[in-house]
Design a protein around this motif. Sequence first.
Motif, short mmCIF file in Angstrom:
data_model
loop_
_atom_site.label_atom_id
_atom_site.label_comp_id
_atom_site.label_asym_id
_atom_site.label_seq_id
_atom_site.Cartn_x
_atom_site.Cartn_y
_atom_site.Cartn_z
N LEU A 94 0.83 -1.20 0.00
CA LEU A 94 0.00 0.00 0.00
C LEU A 94 0.87 1.25 0.00
N THR A 95 0.38 2.28 -0.65
CA THR A 95 1.09 3.56 -0.68
C THR A 95 0.18 4.71 -0.22
N GLU A 96 -1.05 4.38 0.13
CA GLU A 96 -2.02 5.37 0.62
C GLU A 96 -3.12 4.62 1.36
N LEU A 117 -8.65 -2.08 -7.43
CA LEU A 117 -8.03 -0.79 -7.70
C LEU A 117 -6.83 -0.95 -8.61
N LYS A 118 -6.21 0.15 -8.93
CA LYS A 118 -5.14 0.19 -9.91
C LYS A 118 -3.84 -0.36 -9.34
N GLN A 119 -3.21 -1.28 -10.08
CA GLN A 119 -1.93 -1.81 -9.64
C GLN A 119 -0.81 -1.25 -10.51
N VAL A 120 0.29 -0.86 -9.86
CA VAL A 120 1.45 -0.32 -10.55
C VAL A 120 2.69 -1.09 -10.10
N GLY A 124 6.07 2.83 -10.46
CA GLY A 124 4.85 3.61 -10.65
C GLY A 124 4.18 3.44 -11.99
N GLN A 125 4.68 2.48 -12.79
CA GLN A 125 4.09 2.25 -14.10
C GLN A 125 2.90 1.28 -13.99
N THR A 217 -4.18 3.50 -5.88
CA THR A 217 -3.25 2.53 -6.45
C THR A 217 -2.54 1.75 -5.34
N PHE A 218 -1.94 0.64 -5.76
CA PHE A 218 -1.04 -0.11 -4.88
C PHE A 218 0.09 -0.66 -5.73
N ILE A 219 1.22 -0.91 -5.10
CA ILE A 219 2.36 -1.50 -5.80
C ILE A 219 2.22 -3.02 -5.78
#
Length: 296
Positions: A94-96, A117-120, A124-125, A217-219
């Motif tokens: 998690l980043t947020e 949710l969006k995965q990067v 960050g791509q 987003t999450f990594i």
Amino acid sequence: MDVSIIIVNFNSSGYTINCIDSIYKFTKDLSFEIIVVDNQSKPEDVKSLEAHLQNADFTLIKSKENLGFGGGNDLGYQHASGNHLAFVNNDAELTENSLLQLLNYSQSNPKVGCIGLKQVDKNGQPFKYSFRQFIDLKYHLFNQKKPVKYYSNLYNSDLSQPFTVDLVSGAFMVFKTEAYKKCGGFDPKIFLFYEEMDICLRLKKQGYITQYYPKSTFIHYMGKSSGNVALKREFTVSYLYVIKKNYSTLYYQFLRFVLILKYGIKSIFKPKKHLVPFRIALKGGDSLRFSMRAKG
């Protein structure tokens, strides 16, 4: 309890610990519990998790066998008490405060059974697929392999707001617990792959929708949680099982015929890549007998 966070570990405790730490760092303003299911990892890997219990509060469940992704998640669910269930890959970070955003959105939309949710990547791509269509007969016949373009055309939208999809990435799936129960949860017969397609198909049959939430987003350190095992066979095994389970016999047999032609032709030029799935599709019947779990 607002949400139970379920993480499956298999010989990758470093990623699991990083995932847990990121949850505690960013998850605020809601009550949560973390349940880690260890899928019969090596003793030293389990010891790393046990040692981390001194630094972070989570429940560690040690499975006596490797149950795979679906079975491990289902075991974790049996110990969960949250109104929502978050199934998070151990190689996610998690980043947020993503969980608070997803829960608020889910609670304000009664028809939403599952949300992703969006995965990067670590740079960050965005990944190619954070959501996609059901991999069904229409998908194969009409080559629907660009979900962004497909849904953008479907909704005439730039996809910047949450929208309904067929399925979201299994790396981060949040369910209403009630919806998870009604659809039967993850199928423990599926060792790896296509779990999200199977469960989202069953959610849809129960009247729920799956939504993609692009505002968070999450990594995802993709591929680390599976132990770097090449699982071409398992892709075909799980896929055929999911199709046979969720569609009619006639539908299944016709789709299998399409796969036989597809893999048969491709195996002429790239036998190492396509010969195994061709043989599994050709034999048909109970594909699970070819699964890694069946083979021990």
